[in-house]
Design a protein around this motif. Structure first.
Motif, PDB file in Angstrom:
ATOM      1  N   GLY B  10      23.582 -38.694 -25.835  1.00  0.00           N
ATOM      2  CA  GLY B  10      25.074 -38.375 -26.472  1.00  0.00           C
ATOM      3  C   GLY B  10      26.094 -38.326 -25.323  1.00  0.00           C
ATOM      4  O   GLY B  10      27.190 -38.158 -25.756  1.00  0.00           O
ATOM      5  N   SER B  11      25.513 -38.373 -23.896  1.00  0.00           N
ATOM      6  CA  SER B  11      26.701 -38.424 -22.877  1.00  0.00           C
ATOM      7  C   SER B  11      26.879 -39.818 -22.354  1.00  0.00           C
ATOM      8  O   SER B  11      25.899 -40.477 -22.093  1.00  0.00           O
ATOM      9  CB  SER B  11      26.365 -37.462 -21.870  1.00  0.00           C
ATOM     10  N   GLU B  12      28.148 -40.061 -22.019  1.00  0.00           N
ATOM     11  CA  GLU B  12      28.781 -41.152 -21.356  1.00  0.00           C
ATOM     12  C   GLU B  12      28.107 -41.252 -19.898  1.00  0.00           C
ATOM     13  O   GLU B  12      28.484 -40.015 -19.225  1.00  0.00           O
ATOM     14  CB  GLU B  12      29.970 -41.648 -21.227  1.00  0.00           C
ATOM     15  N   VAL B  13      27.398 -42.174 -19.442  1.00  0.00           N
ATOM     16  CA  VAL B  13      27.040 -41.991 -17.733  1.00  0.00           C
ATOM     17  C   VAL B  13      27.301 -43.258 -17.302  1.00  0.00           C
ATOM     18  O   VAL B  13      27.454 -44.343 -18.234  1.00  0.00           O
ATOM     19  CB  VAL B  13      25.575 -41.682 -17.800  1.00  0.00           C
ATOM     20  N   SER B  14      27.470 -43.525 -16.190  1.00  0.00           N
ATOM     21  CA  SER B  14      27.768 -44.825 -15.403  1.00  0.00           C
ATOM     22  C   SER B  14      26.622 -44.757 -14.170  1.00  0.00           C
ATOM     23  O   SER B  14      26.489 -43.625 -13.357  1.00  0.00           O
ATOM     24  CB  SER B  14      28.934 -45.080 -15.000  1.00  0.00           C
ATOM     25  N   TYR B  15      25.818 -45.683 -13.910  1.00  0.00           N
ATOM     26  CA  TYR B  15      25.011 -45.946 -12.789  1.00  0.00           C
ATOM     27  C   TYR B  15      25.442 -46.924 -11.821  1.00  0.00           C
ATOM     28  O   TYR B  15      25.623 -47.989 -12.061  1.00  0.00           O
ATOM     29  CB  TYR B  15      23.544 -46.340 -13.517  1.00  0.00           C
ATOM     30  N   GLY B  69      26.277 -50.629 -22.026  1.00  0.00           N
ATOM     31  CA  GLY B  69      26.667 -50.368 -23.404  1.00  0.00           C
ATOM     32  C   GLY B  69      25.530 -49.798 -24.434  1.00  0.00           C
ATOM     33  O   GLY B  69      26.108 -49.757 -25.533  1.00  0.00           O
ATOM     34  N   SER B  70      24.275 -49.761 -24.168  1.00  0.00           N
ATOM     35  CA  SER B  70      23.332 -48.946 -25.138  1.00  0.00           C
ATOM     36  C   SER B  70      23.338 -47.400 -25.139  1.00  0.00           C
ATOM     37  O   SER B  70      23.971 -46.822 -24.081  1.00  0.00           O
ATOM     38  CB  SER B  70      21.838 -49.551 -24.637  1.00  0.00           C
ATOM     39  N   GLU B  71      22.710 -47.176 -26.213  1.00  0.00           N
ATOM     40  CA  GLU B  71      22.386 -45.594 -26.322  1.00  0.00           C
ATOM     41  C   GLU B  71      20.948 -45.226 -25.973  1.00  0.00           C
ATOM     42  O   GLU B  71      20.121 -46.025 -26.498  1.00  0.00           O
ATOM     43  CB  GLU B  71      22.853 -45.365 -27.688  1.00  0.00           C
ATOM     44  N   VAL B  72      20.625 -44.589 -25.082  1.00  0.00           N
ATOM     45  CA  VAL B  72      19.096 -44.295 -24.592  1.00  0.00           C
ATOM     46  C   VAL B  72      19.007 -42.695 -25.100  1.00  0.00           C
ATOM     47  O   VAL B  72      19.687 -41.651 -24.742  1.00  0.00           O
ATOM     48  CB  VAL B  72      19.079 -44.217 -23.275  1.00  0.00           C
ATOM     49  N   VAL B  73      18.001 -42.507 -25.633  1.00  0.00           N
ATOM     50  CA  VAL B  73      17.393 -41.082 -26.130  1.00  0.00           C
ATOM     51  C   VAL B  73      16.156 -40.871 -25.587  1.00  0.00           C
ATOM     52  O   VAL B  73      15.081 -41.644 -25.814  1.00  0.00           O
ATOM     53  CB  VAL B  73      17.285 -41.000 -27.589  1.00  0.00           C
ATOM     54  N   THR B  74      15.974 -39.747 -24.982  1.00  0.00           N
ATOM     55  CA  THR B  74      14.619 -39.278 -24.624  1.00  0.00           C
ATOM     56  C   THR B  74      14.415 -37.991 -25.268  1.00  0.00           C
ATOM     57  O   THR B  74      15.480 -37.740 -25.723  1.00  0.00           O
ATOM     58  CB  THR B  74      14.905 -39.134 -22.893  1.00  0.00           C
ATOM     59  N   ARG B  79      14.976 -33.319 -28.472  1.00  0.00           N
ATOM     60  CA  ARG B  79      14.493 -32.155 -29.159  1.00  0.00           C
ATOM     61  C   ARG B  79      15.416 -30.969 -29.616  1.00  0.00           C
ATOM     62  O   ARG B  79      15.234 -30.073 -30.115  1.00  0.00           O
ATOM     63  CB  ARG B  79      13.735 -31.497 -27.629  1.00  0.00           C
ATOM     64  N   GLU B  80      16.812 -31.500 -29.500  1.00  0.00           N
ATOM     65  CA  GLU B  80      17.879 -30.740 -30.124  1.00  0.00           C
ATOM     66  C   GLU B  80      18.090 -31.031 -31.494  1.00  0.00           C
ATOM     67  O   GLU B  80      18.948 -30.579 -32.166  1.00  0.00           O
ATOM     68  CB  GLU B  80      19.239 -31.237 -29.480  1.00  0.00           C
ATOM     69  N   THR B  81      17.118 -31.874 -32.121  1.00  0.00           N
ATOM     70  CA  THR B  81      17.475 -32.240 -33.699  1.00  0.00           C
ATOM     71  C   THR B  81      16.416 -31.890 -34.565  1.00  0.00           C
ATOM     72  O   THR B  81      15.297 -31.030 -34.139  1.00  0.00           O
ATOM     73  CB  THR B  81      16.882 -33.887 -33.842  1.00  0.00           C
ATOM     74  N   ARG B  82      16.845 -31.545 -35.721  1.00  0.00           N
ATOM     75  CA  ARG B  82      15.979 -30.985 -36.858  1.00  0.00           C
ATOM     76  C   ARG B  82      14.667 -32.035 -37.119  1.00  0.00           C
ATOM     77  O   ARG B  82      13.744 -31.145 -37.331  1.00  0.00           O
ATOM     78  CB  ARG B  82      16.785 -31.052 -37.987  1.00  0.00           C
ATOM     79  N   ARG B  83      14.721 -33.204 -36.751  1.00  0.00           N
ATOM     80  CA  ARG B  83      13.450 -33.921 -36.896  1.00  0.00           C
ATOM     81  C   ARG B  83      12.423 -33.479 -35.971  1.00  0.00           C
ATOM     82  O   ARG B  83      11.418 -33.507 -36.098  1.00  0.00           O
ATOM     83  CB  ARG B  83      13.807 -35.522 -36.692  1.00  0.00           C
TER      84      ARG B  83
END
Lengths: 272, 157
Positions: B10-15, B69-74, B79-83
């Motif tokens: 959910g946060s913009e990062v740059s590497y 430009g992608s969205e990565v979820v770990t 773990r912050e979601t209801r699912r």
């Protein structure tokens, strides 16, 4: 970007490819296992022209960066290709692995490439200044040797639209999921007016490239099933003589036995 | 353009490192997402699975340049979601976790499966998890937990 080039379009990618020494990167599932040091990747996975599956009168045209999952979910992709795709590795690999990468890696174990061999697929290759179409069996010059110039990219796979409905496909691996082929086989049969018009057989993972013997196939063309049954023994002997297999994780003798059994099953399935 | 920009949980990062660096290692070492486990670095075990643009991918087989430009979820984000809560409860109730090493990848594989197919059969669950190896549980408890989560989380996927 350090050690990498991103391209937004195919034209931009071909321009970079013509000026820089780069390794084309589509899904990464083979390249990242190899993990070559000091290479510059040309990232192709997000180029729209390489992500499409189209069709024309003759061919299903599969873009080089189309993933296996994408192809499995596309109605245009023939059942024979899907049989092979659904047994590649596991979902996370199928989500990333691509047709172009499977070809470009140059392995005879590549499961989508076996289907391209047996169905007489062709490849569209492009460089900045020209493009050409090459038969898939001509594209493979030997183990890990491809007919691909340093300024060229694989753009799309041209898979014939018709004549692929009557087939056999078998993959022999060490387990159900995440299995590398030890032997893979694909055969296509067709007939018209009681005479054989196609009897294609291809063997994967058993030699430096996928094996297919078109001259042996031709001995069966135009024959009735009765005639083909009479020729069967001689036809099988031809394969047994020609197939010189490599030792891999399993012995060459085992592989040959499995290949001959699978070929026999394929003939039997279509009444030969 | 010298930096690689993407969204991480959910946060913009740059590497600023190399485009050839391995996503798995960057997630662990630069961004401290240590839920992402390194099991094999060959795409064989699924312990490093993450979601990239909603799709399950082994992060060991991804170079950083590919995620521009992608969205990565770990798991740190999921773990912050209801699912996650529903999957967490189901895995706990059925003792589907032993050493836990495979679990972040396993739970994200379950999320990827249920997102595509909210009512999977047992066979479909086994297929969906087939790239995630577990050396403790024997899989049955995990398969049952995903089946239970699908029931308990009706409407969430």
């Amino acid at each position: 970007m350090v050690n990498g080039y991103a391209a937004a379009s195919l034209a931009e990618a071909l321009e970079i490819r013509s000026n820089q020494k780069v390794v084309p990167y589509a899904g990464g599932t083979d390249l990242m296992v190899e993990n070559r040091s000091g290479v510059d990747y040309l990232f192709l996975g997000k180029i729209p022209e390489l992500r499409n599956i189209n069709e024309d009168d003759e061919y299903i045209r599969i873009g080089a960066a189309v993933t296996f999952t994408q192809a499995l979910e596309d109605k245009k992709v023939p059942a024979l290709m899907k049989e092979a795709l659904k047994r590649i590795a596991a979902p996370a690999i199928r989500n990333a692995g691509t047709f172009g990468g499977n070809l470009g890696n140059g392995s005879a174990k590549a499961d989508s490439v076996l289907i391209e061999f047996v169905s007489d697929a062709r490849l569209r290759l492009a460089s900045r200044d020209k493009e050409r179409i090459v038969d898939v069996d001509k594209f493979y010059l030997g183990r890990k040797k491809l007919d691909l110039a340093a300024d060229e990219l694989i753009v799309e796979i041209l898979l014939p639209r018709t004549g692929l409905d009557r087939y056999s496909y078998e993959k022999v691996g060490g387990r159900n999921a995440l299995a590398i082929s030890r032997v893979s086989f694909a055969g296509i049969f067709d007939e018209r007016d009681g005479r054989i018009t196609k009897l294609a057989a291809a063997f994967g993972a058993v030699a430096d490239t996928v094996l297919r013997y078109k001259d042996l196939e031709e001995t069966m063309l135009g024959k009735t099933l009765d005639e083909a049954r009479e020729l069967k023994e001689k036809y099988l002997e031809g394969y047994a003589e020609r197939m010189v297999l490599t030792q891999g994780r399993v012995s060459a003798e085992y592989r040959k036995k499995v290949c001959m059994n699978l070929l026999g099953d394929f003939l039997a399935k279509f009444g030969i | 353009m010298s930096e690689i920009r993407f969204r991480l949980n959910g946060s913009e990062v740059s590497y600023a490192g190399s485009g050839a660096d391995r996503l798995l290692e960057v997630l662990r070492n630069t961004y401290r997402c240590t839920s992402v486990k390194c099991g094999c670095k060959e795409g064989e075990c699924g312990a490093c699975s993450v979601l990239i643009d909603g799709v399950l991918i082994n992060s060991c087989c991804v170079a950083m340049g590919a995620i521009e430009g992608s969205e990565v979820v770990t798991m740190e984000g999921f773990r912050e979601t209801r699912r996650f809560e529903v999957l967490d409860k189901a895995f706990g109730e059925l003792s589907a976790v032993q050493c836990g090493f495979c679990i972040p990848g396993m739970v994200l594989a379950a999320e990827a499966l249920l997102s595509k197919n909210p009512h999977p059969t047992v066979d479909e669950i086994r297929q969906g998890l087939s790239g995630n190896l577990c050396r403790c549980t024997g899989y049955n408890a995990i398969v049952n937990a995903v089946e239970l989560a699908a029931k308990e989380g009706e409407g969430l996927w």
